[in-house]
Motif scaffolding. Structure first.
Motif, PDB file in Angstrom:
ATOM      1  N   ALA A 311       0.834  -1.207   0.000  1.00  0.00           N
ATOM      2  CA  ALA A 311       0.000   0.000   0.000  1.00  0.00           C
ATOM      3  C   ALA A 311       0.867   1.255   0.000  1.00  0.00           C
ATOM      4  O   ALA A 311       0.591   2.216  -0.729  1.00  0.00           O
ATOM      5  N   LYS A 312       1.933   1.265   0.792  1.00  0.00           N
ATOM      6  CA  LYS A 312       2.820   2.428   0.847  1.00  0.00           C
ATOM      7  C   LYS A 312       3.524   2.634  -0.495  1.00  0.00           C
ATOM      8  O   LYS A 312       3.621   3.766  -0.981  1.00  0.00           O
ATOM      9  N   GLU A 313       4.015   1.538  -1.066  1.00  0.00           N
ATOM     10  CA  GLU A 313       4.690   1.652  -2.353  1.00  0.00           C
ATOM     11  C   GLU A 313       3.737   2.146  -3.429  1.00  0.00           C
ATOM     12  O   GLU A 313       4.118   2.903  -4.325  1.00  0.00           O
ATOM     13  N   LEU A 314       2.495   1.721  -3.333  1.00  0.00           N
ATOM     14  CA  LEU A 314       1.489   2.178  -4.291  1.00  0.00           C
ATOM     15  C   LEU A 314       1.191   3.666  -4.088  1.00  0.00           C
ATOM     16  O   LEU A 314       1.029   4.422  -5.053  1.00  0.00           O
ATOM     17  N   GLY A 315       1.145   4.079  -2.820  1.00  0.00           N
ATOM     18  CA  GLY A 315       0.984   5.496  -2.526  1.00  0.00           C
ATOM     19  C   GLY A 315       2.115   6.312  -3.128  1.00  0.00           C
ATOM     20  O   GLY A 315       1.889   7.375  -3.727  1.00  0.00           O
ATOM     21  N   LYS A 316       3.347   5.817  -3.012  1.00  0.00           N
ATOM     22  CA  LYS A 316       4.505   6.518  -3.585  1.00  0.00           C
ATOM     23  C   LYS A 316       4.400   6.588  -5.107  1.00  0.00           C
ATOM     24  O   LYS A 316       4.804   7.584  -5.725  1.00  0.00           O
ATOM     25  N   PHE A 317       3.877   5.514  -5.694  1.00  0.00           N
ATOM     26  CA  PHE A 317       3.709   5.462  -7.156  1.00  0.00           C
ATOM     27  C   PHE A 317       2.824   6.632  -7.611  1.00  0.00           C
ATOM     28  O   PHE A 317       3.172   7.376  -8.543  1.00  0.00           O
ATOM     29  N   TYR A 318       1.693   6.791  -6.955  1.00  0.00           N
ATOM     30  CA  TYR A 318       0.785   7.885  -7.323  1.00  0.00           C
ATOM     31  C   TYR A 318       1.317   9.237  -6.842  1.00  0.00           C
ATOM     32  O   TYR A 318       1.072  10.272  -7.483  1.00  0.00           O
ATOM     33  N   HIS A 319       2.041   9.246  -5.753  1.00  0.00           N
ATOM     34  CA  HIS A 319       2.659  10.471  -5.236  1.00  0.00           C
ATOM     35  C   HIS A 319       3.589  11.069  -6.291  1.00  0.00           C
ATOM     36  O   HIS A 319       3.543  12.276  -6.576  1.00  0.00           O
ATOM     37  N   ASN A 320       4.443  10.224  -6.863  1.00  0.00           N
ATOM     38  CA  ASN A 320       5.389  10.690  -7.879  1.00  0.00           C
ATOM     39  C   ASN A 320       4.686  11.214  -9.125  1.00  0.00           C
ATOM     40  O   ASN A 320       5.240  12.044  -9.855  1.00  0.00           O
ATOM     41  N   LEU A 347       4.541  11.442   4.412  1.00  0.00           N
ATOM     42  CA  LEU A 347       4.130  11.480   3.008  1.00  0.00           C
ATOM     43  C   LEU A 347       2.651  11.832   2.885  1.00  0.00           C
ATOM     44  O   LEU A 347       2.247  12.594   1.994  1.00  0.00           O
ATOM     45  N   LEU A 348       1.851  11.274   3.776  1.00  0.00           N
ATOM     46  CA  LEU A 348       0.410  11.538   3.752  1.00  0.00           C
ATOM     47  C   LEU A 348       0.125  13.018   4.009  1.00  0.00           C
ATOM     48  O   LEU A 348      -0.686  13.640   3.290  1.00  0.00           O
ATOM     49  N   PHE A 349       0.791  13.638   4.993  1.00  0.00           N
ATOM     50  CA  PHE A 349       0.545  15.051   5.293  1.00  0.00           C
ATOM     51  C   PHE A 349       1.033  15.958   4.168  1.00  0.00           C
ATOM     52  O   PHE A 349       0.470  17.027   3.924  1.00  0.00           O
ATOM     53  N   GLU A 350       2.044  15.510   3.477  1.00  0.00           N
ATOM     54  CA  GLU A 350       2.488  16.261   2.294  1.00  0.00           C
ATOM     55  C   GLU A 350       1.382  16.277   1.235  1.00  0.00           C
ATOM     56  O   GLU A 350       1.108  17.311   0.609  1.00  0.00           O
ATOM     57  N   CYS A 351       0.744  15.112   1.052  1.00  0.00           N
ATOM     58  CA  CYS A 351      -0.357  15.032   0.081  1.00  0.00           C
ATOM     59  C   CYS A 351      -1.565  15.849   0.538  1.00  0.00           C
ATOM     60  O   CYS A 351      -2.227  16.523  -0.269  1.00  0.00           O
ATOM     61  N   TYR A 352      -1.881  15.790   1.834  1.00  0.00           N
ATOM     62  CA  TYR A 352      -2.982  16.609   2.361  1.00  0.00           C
ATOM     63  C   TYR A 352      -2.728  18.090   2.070  1.00  0.00           C
ATOM     64  O   TYR A 352      -3.634  18.846   1.705  1.00  0.00           O
ATOM     65  N   THR A 353      -1.472  18.510   2.252  1.00  0.00           N
ATOM     66  CA  THR A 353      -1.117  19.905   2.009  1.00  0.00           C
ATOM     67  C   THR A 353      -1.334  20.270   0.545  1.00  0.00           C
ATOM     68  O   THR A 353      -1.889  21.326   0.220  1.00  0.00           O
ATOM     69  N   GLU A 354      -0.874  19.375  -0.346  1.00  0.00           N
ATOM     70  CA  GLU A 354      -1.037  19.630  -1.780  1.00  0.00           C
ATOM     71  C   GLU A 354      -2.522  19.723  -2.166  1.00  0.00           C
ATOM     72  O   GLU A 354      -2.893  20.480  -3.055  1.00  0.00           O
ATOM     73  N   LYS A 355      -3.336  18.950  -1.495  1.00  0.00           N
ATOM     74  CA  LYS A 355      -4.784  18.944  -1.775  1.00  0.00           C
ATOM     75  C   LYS A 355      -5.520  20.054  -1.013  1.00  0.00           C
ATOM     76  O   LYS A 355      -6.703  20.307  -1.261  1.00  0.00           O
ATOM     77  N   GLY A 356      -4.825  20.724  -0.076  1.00  0.00           N
ATOM     78  CA  GLY A 356      -5.472  21.760   0.714  1.00  0.00           C
ATOM     79  C   GLY A 356      -6.419  21.223   1.772  1.00  0.00           C
ATOM     80  O   GLY A 356      -7.362  21.923   2.179  1.00  0.00           O
TER      81      GLY A 356
END
Length: 448
Positions: A311-320, A347-356
């Motif tokens: 799941a984490k690796e998949l999250g990184k895949f979409y993160h990139n 990594l999750l909080f970084e994505c939350y930030t990007e999404k506002g």
């Protein structure tokens, strides 16, 4: 007592000497028999206490009386072998076989000498002779062929034994070694096709042939065998592995999903193969959102897998790929599995930030501050969320607390100063606003 022992020891000897004794006068017969038995008995005694030189002397006395006695040559061979006089040992055993070629142990003696000397090619004809006595020596012959680099003979014999008595781990290791060389692939393909024809319900032959075809980039032939395997054994796990690739190639997502789920749920398939199939499916659906639910189901198969956090690796895949929504979904799945995992949380909080998603950050980040009270990134994200929501006093307090934990991280320190400037700006303290903004600007110049 001595006479009782020799009734046992001289059964063979008497057969070889009966005619000789018949030609002598009775007194000579008795004398020679006593001398022979005395010397032979003494040789056994000396060998028993490892006096091999004395044992050999006694045996040579026996040979003077009975020069064509195969047993004496056999005993000589054993004593020479103990002394590592391999040439004399071999010659002694060989003389025994010439006198009595039907005694298996005489041939075993010759083989023992060759084995000790690592003369594998020389041992091969000896073991071929031993096979006439006992078929089990074919296993020894396989090892000899391997050690003598006679791989073609070894492969032929391995396949013969696999067919006749079943597979053996050591033979399969040898076979794998042989098949590293592509020149043997053709012979093995012929063998496997014959085995499939002969035993259509034996799954291992299909698997080996599929592997061989794939190794030689003959994917179409591999798929043909996979289809044949599925027909013969409908629930074959390995058939599904090969057919999965075929479905992807034909853009048949529905059947690919079915095959993938079957494989991921199998106890027979190695985790590395499952990971590879999962990655291939991931690449296949990158522009096919209709398979998102299937992807989530596939991730669930790896919940207990300790070797990789799917799941984490998949999250990184979409993160990139800056697909924040999908990255968030899989990071959250990972945190359900391991709630306090630091890397995934950041990594999750970084994505939350990007999404506002600042409400979500405010709600969730305090839990992580309690778990990691000296981790400055969490203070930063919380301060950022407070600033975005206009609660500047809270932002100031949390950012000043977190700044104390920033060590050797210029980028994070710049971000803290910017957010502190924003907080003081919101509070109307223009002097401190300029102070923190100027610190951030100066650090940024130094960094560049």
């Amino acid at each position: 007592m001595k006479q009782l022992i020799f009734i046992f020891l001289f059964t063979v000897l008497q057969c070889n000497t009966a005619s000789l004794w018949a030609q002598n006068i009775p007194e000579d017969v008795a004398l020679e028999k006593d001398e022979f038995e005395d010397s032979f008995y003494e040789s056994l005694k000396q060998k028993g206490i490892e006096n091999y030189d004395k044992a050999i002397i006694e045996l040579e006395k026996c040979l003077k009386i009975q020069p064509n006695n195969a047993t004496i040559y056999f005993e000589l061979g054993k004593n020479y072998l103990e002394q590592k006089e391999y040439k004399k040992a071999y010659e002694s055993f060989e003389k025994a076989t010439k006198i009595d070629p039907n005694n298996r142990w005489f041939w075993v003696g010759m083989y023992d000498v060759c084995y000790e000397n690592k003369e594998f090619e020389k041992a091969i004809p000896i073991v071929l002779k031993l096979i006439e006595f006992k078929k089990e020596y074919k296993e020894e012959l396989v090892s000899l062929y391997m050690n003598a680099d006679q791989y073609d003979n070894a492969l032929e014999l391995i396949n013969e034994l696999n067919d006749q008595v079943g597979k053996l781990e050591m033979r399969e290791i040898y076979k794998s070694e042989i098949l590293q060389d592509p020149k043997f692939h053709s012979a093995e393909r012929v063998n496997l096709l014959e085995q499939i024809k002969k035993n259509p319900k034996e799954e291992s032959n299909y698997i080996a042939l599929i592997f061989l075809y794939n190794k030689n980039n003959q994917e179409e032939l591999a798929q043909q065998i996979a289809k044949k395997l599925e027909l013969e054994i409908p629930n074959s796990d390995w058939a599904k592995v090969s057919l999965f690739k075929l479905y992807l190639k034909n853009n048949d997502g529905e059947n690919a999903v079915k095959a993938m789920n079957f494989v991921l749920g199998s106890m027979k398939i190695d985790q590395k193969i499952k990971h590879r199939i999962f990655n291939e499916f991931l690449l296949f659906i990158k522009d096919k959102p209709q398979f998102d639910s299937d992807l989530e189901k596939a991730v669930s198969y790896f919940d207990t897998d300790k070797s990789i956090e799917v799941a984490k690796e998949l999250g990184k895949f979409y993160h990139n790929k800056k697909n924040w929504e999908k990255a968030i979904r899989f990071y959250e799945i990972q945190l359900k599995k391991i709630p306090d995992e630091l890397e995934t949380a950041l990594l999750l909080f970084e994505c939350y930030t990007e999404k506002g998603n600042f409400d979500v950050i405010e709600k969730k980040v305090e839990t992580f501050i309690q778990i990691y009270p000296t981790q400055p990134q969490f203070y930063y994200y919380l301060g950022l969320a407070y600033n975005q929501k206009g609660t500047y006093k809270k932002a100031k307090d949390v950012l000043e607390s977190g700044l104390d934990f920033v060590v050797d991280n210029p980028k994070l320190e710049i971000n803290f100063n910017i957010q502190l400037g924003e907080a003081y700006n919101g509070l109307g303290d223009l002097k401190k606003k300029e102070y923190y903004f100027s610190k951030a600007e100066s650090a940024l110049k130094n960094k560049n």
